[in-house]
Design an enzyme around this catalytic site. Structure first.
Site, PDB file in Angstrom:
ATOM      1  N   ASN A  15       0.616  -1.187   0.035  1.00 50.24           N
ATOM      2  CA  ASN A  15       0.146  -0.047  -0.052  1.00 50.24           C
ATOM      3  C   ASN A  15       0.927   1.167  -0.030  1.00 50.24           C
ATOM      4  O   ASN A  15       1.837   1.429   0.954  1.00 50.24           O
ATOM      5  CB  ASN A  15      -0.750  -0.015   1.526  1.00 50.24           C
ATOM      6  CG  ASN A  15      -2.103   0.607   1.070  1.00 50.24           C
ATOM      7  OD1 ASN A  15      -2.857   0.616   2.081  1.00 50.24           O
ATOM      8  ND2 ASN A  15      -2.605   1.139   0.053  1.00 50.24           N
ATOM      9  N   CYS A  76      -6.998   4.661   7.577  1.00 48.10           N
ATOM     10  CA  CYS A  76      -5.889   3.931   6.879  1.00 48.10           C
ATOM     11  C   CYS A  76      -5.217   2.907   7.666  1.00 48.10           C
ATOM     12  O   CYS A  76      -4.062   3.510   8.417  1.00 48.10           O
ATOM     13  CB  CYS A  76      -5.119   4.976   6.035  1.00 48.10           C
ATOM     14  SG  CYS A  76      -4.023   4.282   4.943  1.00 48.10           S
ATOM     15  N   ASN A  78      -2.918   0.702   7.056  1.00 47.90           N
ATOM     16  CA  ASN A  78      -1.502   0.359   6.558  1.00 47.90           C
ATOM     17  C   ASN A  78      -0.863   1.705   6.369  1.00 47.90           C
ATOM     18  O   ASN A  78       0.395   1.634   6.900  1.00 47.90           O
ATOM     19  CB  ASN A  78      -1.533   0.132   5.091  1.00 47.90           C
ATOM     20  CG  ASN A  78      -1.997  -1.589   4.740  1.00 47.90           C
ATOM     21  OD1 ASN A  78      -2.027  -2.414   5.500  1.00 47.90           O
ATOM     22  ND2 ASN A  78      -2.483  -1.781   3.625  1.00 47.90           N
ATOM     23  N   CYS A 224      -5.046  -3.223   1.234  1.00 43.96           N
ATOM     24  CA  CYS A 224      -5.661  -2.059   2.428  1.00 43.96           C
ATOM     25  C   CYS A 224      -6.120  -2.643   3.583  1.00 43.96           C
ATOM     26  O   CYS A 224      -6.845  -3.636   3.765  1.00 43.96           O
ATOM     27  CB  CYS A 224      -7.005  -1.955   1.327  1.00 43.96           C
ATOM     28  SG  CYS A 224      -8.153  -0.715   2.159  1.00 43.96           S
TER      29      CYS A 224
HETATM   30  N1  LIG Z   1      -8.929   4.823   0.424  1.00 44.41           N
HETATM   31  C1  LIG Z   1      -9.740   4.469   1.847  1.00 44.41           C
HETATM   32  C2  LIG Z   1      -8.764   4.802   2.902  1.00 44.41           C
HETATM   33  C3  LIG Z   1      -7.600   4.013   2.643  1.00 44.41           C
HETATM   34  C4  LIG Z   1      -7.385   2.770   3.291  1.00 44.41           C
HETATM   35  C5  LIG Z   1      -5.928   2.135   3.385  1.00 44.41           C
HETATM   36  N2  LIG Z   1      -5.281   1.820   2.356  1.00 44.41           N
HETATM   37  C6  LIG Z   1      -5.842   1.150   4.703  1.00 44.41           C
HETATM   38  O1  LIG Z   1      -4.576   0.678   4.732  1.00 44.41           O
HETATM   39  O2  LIG Z   1      -6.696   1.159   5.529  1.00 44.41           O
HETATM   40  C7  LIG Z   1     -10.885   5.266   1.956  1.00 44.41           C
HETATM   41  O3  LIG Z   1     -11.010   6.439   1.259  1.00 44.41           O
HETATM   42  O4  LIG Z   1     -11.683   5.009   2.800  1.00 44.41           O
END
Ligand SMILES: N[C@@H](CCC[C@H](N)C(=O)O)C(=O)O
Length: 294
Positions: A15, A76, A78, A224
């Site tokens: 990520n 987030c 990660n 993610c």
């Molecule tokens: N794109 C997601 C937020 C990011 C999630 C992330 N990569 C993780 O590791 O949890 C959103 O807009 O909710």
């Protein structure tokens, strides 16, 4: 004009994360800066984790999270691990309490270098996720893609991990689905008023799962963390797995998720530093530190 801010390009099992040090300054990383950094192959990222001075007593820092399209995110997993690794390297401290848009969370680096983040409690109410219409049971909501009589993906579980997630269950290879084609349609489906992160999950045993995620605001990513948490909670809720699951992600990395009996979800995995530099938080113009790795 506060001048350039230091950053570290890192990744959490693939990520792509930029950890931006915004401590001691009042400005924020703008959507324009995020879009400019993402347009450069060297700094292309999935999320920026901007570390700000604490807003709330008892927390070390406030973390503002931006997706690569410049929109904000509540959680987030990660990226939080990357923040912990960066701060632990700087301070020698191993445990941190942060605040994000989703609330207060605790995280710690272990002796083996892996990092755990307490992602808080999942929420299942249709208004909490949020969904645009009432579903009494979000273990399976009415949503499908493909022909009506033979949908390609259907009946996902919906969960909030602070941010909205839909998990589509499949029996076969997660790579056999055109997530690059279906992802944008599902992310922006009217059932998700705040859009959603879309995951395809194949349960391979009561303790293992393979996932691929189309992230809201970032597209296809190699991992993610909040999706991993959402998938395990949804799998345990639907009796597909137990509450402690290892997940394989598209970057080839492994995450572990434990849904504790106190309802908190703990995400554990690695984080990696790539290089450091400084950038202009309003434009995204940046330069690599000379002593930084290539
Ligand atoms: N794109 C997601 C937020 C990011 C999630 C992330 N990569 C993780 O590791 O949890 C959103 O807009 O909710």
């Amino acid at each position: 004009m506060a001048g350039p801010a230091p950053f570290a390009k890192m990744n959490g099992i693939g990520n792509e994360i930029i950890v931006a040090d915004m401590r001691g300054r009042a400005d924020k990383v703008t959507a324009e800066a995020a879009i400019a950094l993402n347009a450069d192959a060297a700094t292309k990222f999935d999320q920026i984790m901007a570390i700000h001075d604490a807003h709330t007593p008892g927390t070390a820092y406030y973390i503002d999270i931006l997706n690569s399209d410049g929109t904000g995110a509540q959680a987030c997993g990660n990226g939080t691990r990357c923040v912990v690794q960066a701060l632990a390297a700087e301070t020698g401290q191993k445990s941190f309490t942060f605040e994000t848009r989703a609330g207060i969370l605790n995280a710690q680096e272990h002796a083996d270098g892996s990092i755990s983040v307490d992602m808080g409690k999942p929420r299942f109410g249709w208004q909490e996720i949020p969904l645009a219409e009432e579903f009494r049971d979000t273990r399976m909501i009415e949503l499908q893609i493909g022909p009506i009589e033979a949908p390609v993906l259907h009946s996902p579980s919906a969960v909030s991990m602070g941010n909205p997630h839909a998990i589509f269950w499949v029996d076969n290879d997660v790579w056999s689905y055109e997530l690059d084609r279906f992802g944008p349609l599902l992310e922006n489906h009217p059932i998700f008023p705040e859009r959603a992160n879309i995951t395809i999950a194949q349960v391979t045993s009561p303790e293992t799962m393979i996932i691929r995620t189309w992230e809201r605001g970032a597209g296809l990513t190699k991992a993610c963390g909040s999706a991993a948490c959402a998938a395990v909670v949804a799998a345990a809720r639907t009796k597909r797995t137990g509450r402690s699951v290892s997940l394989l992600t598209p970057g080839g990395g492994e995450l572990h998720v434990l849904w504790r009996e106190d309802d908190h979800v703990i995400l554990t995995g690695a984080a990696e530093w790539e290089f450091s530099g400084s950038f202009d938080p309003s434009t995204g113009a940046w330069a690599r530190d000379t002593e930084s790795a290539a």
